[in-house]
Design a protein around this motif. Structure first.
Motif, short mmCIF file in Angstrom:
data_model
loop_
_atom_site.label_atom_id
_atom_site.label_comp_id
_atom_site.label_asym_id
_atom_site.label_seq_id
_atom_site.Cartn_x
_atom_site.Cartn_y
_atom_site.Cartn_z
N SER A 21 0.82 -1.21 0.00
CA SER A 21 0.00 0.00 0.00
C SER A 21 0.86 1.26 0.00
N THR A 22 1.95 1.19 0.72
CA THR A 22 2.82 2.36 0.77
C THR A 22 3.35 2.68 -0.62
N VAL A 23 3.75 1.64 -1.30
CA VAL A 23 4.24 1.86 -2.66
C VAL A 23 3.14 2.47 -3.51
N SER A 24 1.98 1.90 -3.39
CA SER A 24 0.85 2.41 -4.15
C SER A 24 0.61 3.89 -3.84
N ARG A 25 0.67 4.20 -2.58
CA ARG A 25 0.44 5.60 -2.19
C ARG A 25 1.46 6.54 -2.81
N ILE A 26 2.68 6.10 -2.79
CA ILE A 26 3.72 6.93 -3.37
C ILE A 26 3.49 7.11 -4.87
N LEU A 27 3.15 6.00 -5.50
CA LEU A 27 2.91 6.03 -6.94
C LEU A 27 1.80 7.01 -7.30
N ASN A 28 0.76 7.00 -6.50
CA ASN A 28 -0.39 7.83 -6.83
C ASN A 28 -0.49 9.14 -6.06
N GLY A 29 0.46 9.34 -5.15
CA GLY A 29 0.41 10.57 -4.37
C GLY A 29 -0.86 10.64 -3.55
N ARG B 87 6.54 8.97 4.89
CA ARG B 87 7.82 9.47 5.41
C ARG B 87 8.85 9.53 4.28
N GLU B 88 9.62 10.58 4.33
CA GLU B 88 10.60 10.82 3.28
C GLU B 88 11.55 9.64 3.08
N SER B 89 11.97 9.04 4.17
CA SER B 89 12.93 7.95 4.05
C SER B 89 12.33 6.78 3.25
N LYS B 90 11.09 6.50 3.54
CA LYS B 90 10.44 5.39 2.83
C LYS B 90 10.28 5.74 1.36
N ARG B 91 9.87 6.96 1.16
CA ARG B 91 9.68 7.39 -0.23
C ARG B 91 10.95 7.14 -1.02
N GLN B 92 12.05 7.54 -0.43
CA GLN B 92 13.31 7.39 -1.14
C GLN B 92 13.62 5.92 -1.40
N ALA B 93 13.41 5.12 -0.38
CA ALA B 93 13.69 3.69 -0.53
C ALA B 93 12.85 3.12 -1.68
N VAL B 94 11.59 3.49 -1.67
CA VAL B 94 10.70 2.98 -2.71
C VAL B 94 11.14 3.47 -4.08
N GLU B 95 11.46 4.75 -4.13
CA GLU B 95 11.85 5.27 -5.43
C GLU B 95 13.10 4.57 -5.96
N ARG B 96 13.99 4.28 -5.06
CA ARG B 96 15.19 3.56 -5.49
C ARG B 96 14.83 2.17 -5.98
N ALA B 97 13.98 1.51 -5.23
CA ALA B 97 13.58 0.16 -5.63
C ALA B 97 12.93 0.18 -7.00
N ILE B 98 12.08 1.18 -7.21
CA ILE B 98 11.41 1.29 -8.50
C ILE B 98 12.42 1.45 -9.62
N ALA B 99 13.38 2.31 -9.38
CA ALA B 99 14.40 2.55 -10.39
C ALA B 99 15.24 1.28 -10.60
N ASP B 100 15.66 0.70 -9.51
CA ASP B 100 16.52 -0.49 -9.62
C ASP B 100 15.83 -1.60 -10.42
N LEU B 101 14.56 -1.78 -10.12
CA LEU B 101 13.84 -2.88 -10.77
C LEU B 101 13.27 -2.47 -12.12
N ASP B 102 13.35 -1.18 -12.42
CA ASP B 102 12.73 -0.66 -13.62
C ASP B 102 11.25 -1.05 -13.62
N TYR B 103 10.62 -0.75 -12.52
CA TYR B 103 9.22 -1.13 -12.34
C TYR B 103 8.26 -0.24 -13.11
N ARG B 104 7.28 -0.86 -13.71
CA ARG B 104 6.20 -0.15 -14.41
C ARG B 104 4.89 -0.71 -13.92
N PRO B 105 4.03 0.10 -13.35
CA PRO B 105 2.74 -0.42 -12.90
C PRO B 105 2.01 -1.09 -14.05
N ASN B 106 1.37 -2.16 -13.77
CA ASN B 106 0.55 -2.85 -14.77
C ASN B 106 -0.75 -2.08 -14.94
#
Lengths: 339, 339
Positions: free
Chosen positions: B23-31, B36-55
């Motif tokens: 859910s946290t990821v989803s929240r970040i994706l959709n604003g 928390r800023e730290s989580k946001r960053q972690a998620v954003e990194r994960a997204i970039a690392d994995l080259d994630y694209r929402p289905n």
DNA sequence: CTGTTAGCGCTTTCAT
DNA sequence: ATGAAAGCGCTAACAG
């Protein structure tokens, strides 16, 4: 059967109304298994009564396929590509696939973006119409989803490329002019990076050389496949005071521009200068004079690409028919007069 | 960040990698909510690392919207509509919506089919470019999903129609010819059922009448908006031996055909006959002579339609800007010579 | 602020 | 042959 747009009727409602389970309805819909005739009828009636339409997204999610294929074109408004798009649409439609058109605008990065966007929509394959992306990138995409590409020759699994013999067609076009007695033939080529343009130019060179004529580099100019550049090219040719009695232009759009430039200078077509274009756009039949050109079966090309994609998706072996490129003689070329 | 096409990385994998809940990821994706800023960053990194694209399909299913809008056009390969499609594509793209183009081929039933197909894909709205469906049907569709239609005036909730003043433009075109001293002005109209064509014809009539000239019905012919019919119309006009020194054609494509017919008979444009078209297709700048015509901002029209759709979807009030139709004087019209 | 828990509508084992 | 149940990947209450 109420004729109106389908409301969000769900498969479950259909099942309930028909007195069967959702799975049965699904089976009937997909022909996945045999079901008793009586149930089938009940379900079919329920479907009709409710005007039920399966939710394509739900289907997609469940079976991991979106029933759509991405089509990357350079310019969704280009008269040439459009004919092909139509072919693709027709081909895909009969298998229930929908095309997703996106424009690359002749930019490599833009195309990469498009790929990404299409990936997000989980398209079942992508057709690239004369793309700018490099072969390596393309090949890496092919690892994940079927690819059909035109205008280049790329070998690999999961990839089929469709290519016409542009070199030969360029040769034929030039040969047509040669046969009419022309010896000073200028050429307006496409972008230097464009493979099709390169091939047509190569054909032009070969025809001249085979005819024992020198290839005068100054008679070769480059455009960007749009009308304006054809006009500019002719002006440039005229300014350089080089003689020429015929013009082979790498596509019809530039030929239109070239023809206008000549008109502006009071140079008659075909009496003073002959012009042969390339593509045979629908409107080339209606220019004044109607344009002699090399016909590219744009619509068929799209159809072939679509069929190939369908084959790839269904894991069938695909074979690409030969793409015929043929000189269509109309009224913009004439036998050279005078000495 | 590996640059290749996205593999089916899921939101869950991203969450796991970032050490947070889906859910946290989803929240970040959709604003959707502050995180928390730290989580946001972690998620954003994960997204970039994995080259994630929402289905997109999964998103669609979950929130009941497909992030795509259907576009029904008559002919995906028509030069005029294509410019508009481009505008629609550009407009929609900036909001993350994808257009789904389908062709109605000028058939009412085909359009109904298209509607059905689009409904199955659960598009979030549909844009109809000069459709043939009747108002009533359209209105009933509008009950279920936002509609933007061009070329007709339809009032209703959930519907916005975009219409230019074709009558006035037809008037202006005729007036232009009148101003050049022409009094025998023929008109090639579009299909009799087409509203735009009707309006342009009405404008033609009004201009003539206001100028105190009789409207000679035999000088009015009807085509189908394609080149051939323009050619046929002129031939017919010529055969009937009616005099005319100017021609107002209801669209550029027919004007091209008309111009060719004249060329065939050795009748010069504009010296013997003036021609004014309608649409201002890109290629009209490059006909010989360049065509005087009424400019319709096709691209802008598409953009406006797209923006309107976006507004409708987001429940915002939409206001349609005025669509300017303007006579572009080029070289196919000339002051009437002689007595 | 964030995790848990239900679904969205359909397909697809797995039983029966 | 057919129903029950478990997801597909994501969002959106609902509780903390």
């Amino acid at each position: 059967m109420d004729g109106r747009g389908s409301s969000p009727v769900t498969l479950e409602e259909v099942a309930r109304r028909a007195g069967v389970s959702p799975s049965t309805v699904s089976r009937i819909l997909n022909g996945t298994a045999r079901v008793r005739e009586s149930k089938r009828q009940a379900v079919e009636r329920a479907i009709a009564d409710l005007d039920y339409r399966p939710n394509v997204m739900a289907q997609g999610l469940a079976r991991g396929s979106s029933m759509s294929v991405g089509v990357i074109t350079q310019d969704i408004a280009s008269p040439f590509f459009n004919e092909s798009l139509k072919g693709i649409e027709d081909s895909l439609a009969k298998a229930g696939y929908a095309p997703l058109f996106v424009s690359g605008h002749w930019k490599k990065e833009k195309e990469t973006e498009c790929m990404s966007l299409l990936a997000a929509r989980r398209v079942d394959g992508v057709i690239v119409l004369t793309g700018m992306i490099d072969d390596a990138a393309l090949l890496s995409y092919a690892a994940r989803l079927p690819l059909v590409i035109t205008g280049r020759n790329l070998q690999g699994t999961n990839v089929v490329s469709i290519q016409a013999n542009n070199e030969q067609a360029g040769y034929d076009a030039t040969r047509h002019l040669l046969d009419l007695g022309h010896t000073r033939i200028a050429h307006i080529s496409g972008p230097e990076v464009n493979v099709d343009a390169q091939d047509r130019l190569a054909g032009y060179r070969r025809a001249l050389t085979e005819a024992g004529l020198p290839v005068e580099e100054r008679l070769i100019t480059y455009g960007d496949f749009h009308e304006t550049s054809g006009l500019l090219a002719v002006n440039q040719l005229l300014e350089s005071r080089l003689n020429f009695t015929a013009l082979f232009v790498a596509n019809d759009q530039m030929a239109y521009g070239a023809r206008l430039a000549l008109y502006r200078k009071g140079i008659r077509v075909p009496e003073d200068v002959s012009i042969i274009g390339f593509d045979d756009l629908p409107s080339s039949l209606y220019t004044t004079p109607p344009l002699t050109t090399v016909r590219q079966p744009a619509y068929d090309l799209g159809k072939i690409a679509g069929d190939a994609m369908l084959g790839l998706i269904q894991g069938e072996p695909v074979s690409i028919p030969h793409i015929p490129l043929q000189v269509i003689v109309r009224e913009s070329t004439l036998r050279r007069r005078g000495p």
